[in-house]
Enzyme design. Sequence first.
Site, PDB file in Angstrom:
ATOM      1  N   HIS A  78       0.829  -1.209   0.000  1.00  0.00           N
ATOM      2  CA  HIS A  78       0.000   0.000   0.000  1.00  0.00           C
ATOM      3  C   HIS A  78       0.863   1.259   0.000  1.00  0.00           C
ATOM      4  CE1 HIS A  78      -3.408  -2.486   2.100  1.00  0.00           C
ATOM      5  NE2 HIS A  78      -3.120  -2.915   0.886  1.00  0.00           N
ATOM      6  N   HIS A 235      -9.077  -2.239  -5.342  1.00  0.00           N
ATOM      7  CA  HIS A 235      -7.995  -2.499  -4.389  1.00  0.00           C
ATOM      8  C   HIS A 235      -6.968  -3.459  -4.983  1.00  0.00           C
ATOM      9  CE1 HIS A 235      -5.907  -2.638  -0.590  1.00  0.00           C
ATOM     10  NE2 HIS A 235      -5.776  -3.935  -0.792  1.00  0.00           N
ATOM     11  N   ASP A 239      -2.995  -2.788  -5.168  1.00  0.00           N
ATOM     12  CA  ASP A 239      -1.946  -3.734  -4.780  1.00  0.00           C
ATOM     13  C   ASP A 239      -0.968  -3.970  -5.923  1.00  0.00           C
ATOM     14  OD1 ASP A 239      -2.798  -4.152  -2.186  1.00  0.00           O
ATOM     15  OD2 ASP A 239      -3.839  -6.033  -2.619  1.00  0.00           O
ATOM     16  N   HIS A 262      -0.509 -11.040  -5.171  1.00  0.00           N
ATOM     17  CA  HIS A 262       0.878 -10.667  -4.888  1.00  0.00           C
ATOM     18  C   HIS A 262       1.883 -11.666  -5.480  1.00  0.00           C
ATOM     19  CE1 HIS A 262      -0.589  -7.516  -2.346  1.00  0.00           C
ATOM     20  NE2 HIS A 262      -1.153  -8.354  -1.495  1.00  0.00           N
TER      21      HIS A 262
END
Length: 311
Positions: A78, A235, A239, A262
Amino acid sequence: MYLQRTLKKEIHCASIGLHTGRKVNMTIKPAAADTGVIFVRKDLPEAAPIPADFRMVSDTTLATTLGYDGVTVSTVEHLLSAFSGMGLDNAVIELDSFEVPIMDGSALPFVNLLKRVGTRTQGKSKKMLVIKKPVLVEEGEGRAVLLPSDEFKITYEIDFEHRAIGRQSYSVVFSDKNYEALICGARTFGFLQEVEFLQAKGLGLGGSLDNVIILDDEKVINKDGLRMPDEFVRHKILDAIGDLFLLGMPIIGHLVAYKSGHRLNNLLLKELVRQEHCWEIISGDDRHEQPADLPHCKIPAFTILDAAQAG
């Protein structure tokens, strides 16, 4: 917009850590041109600084964690996303814990902090990586590809078997204005059962309705609901921007992702580096650089192979 930037002055902030639930103090300091972003664990005075570099990613479970020589810094995405959105290239981040403070679960508090102190140019051009041919990674149902484009653009699609999420897609052309208006306020999310399971194991102790969108079996249980109907997919884009920042330079290309996260974002950067014929590096004054100049950072006694094995 093509010159490197750092902070005009240092920033201090504090918030709880997502996993410990304890207060984390963070200071972000200006840094010289070509420094990149460096994390320093002030609670471990003997620990080596950890560069924000994709080769340093040691774990991608629930968040992006950087690690070197047994020392880690977690939940960096973030903050790095905010750096990317505000065009910040060089900074030193000091922490007294192993995780970046969670704030409200989005990048908006970090953006506000950066805007409050301001940034300054440093008289040296940024390097930028231009995608010339597609680079693709896939794992399970997830996939992510970087395509040639004359601008940085992200198209993202998610698909959850939950009535409050379902299938969502969003596409955005990256700019500081678009990032601030459309992306940075989107919060992280989780499912009530998962949160309760993690907390029973001593993890996610800082997670609450103040910093996570939490869903039960039917709905979002946060009293104020969502900030935007498609906050979930936005969101994921937030990321991804933070994860791609770990390349060490802006990308000129189109990221198209489906059910990515991720781990896949990090695998994409590793594959990108291997596919040297698929990109070229230019500088802000349009001087072309050799592909071998791609990711560089000050990593003591550390090799790309070591990082790949650690990840």
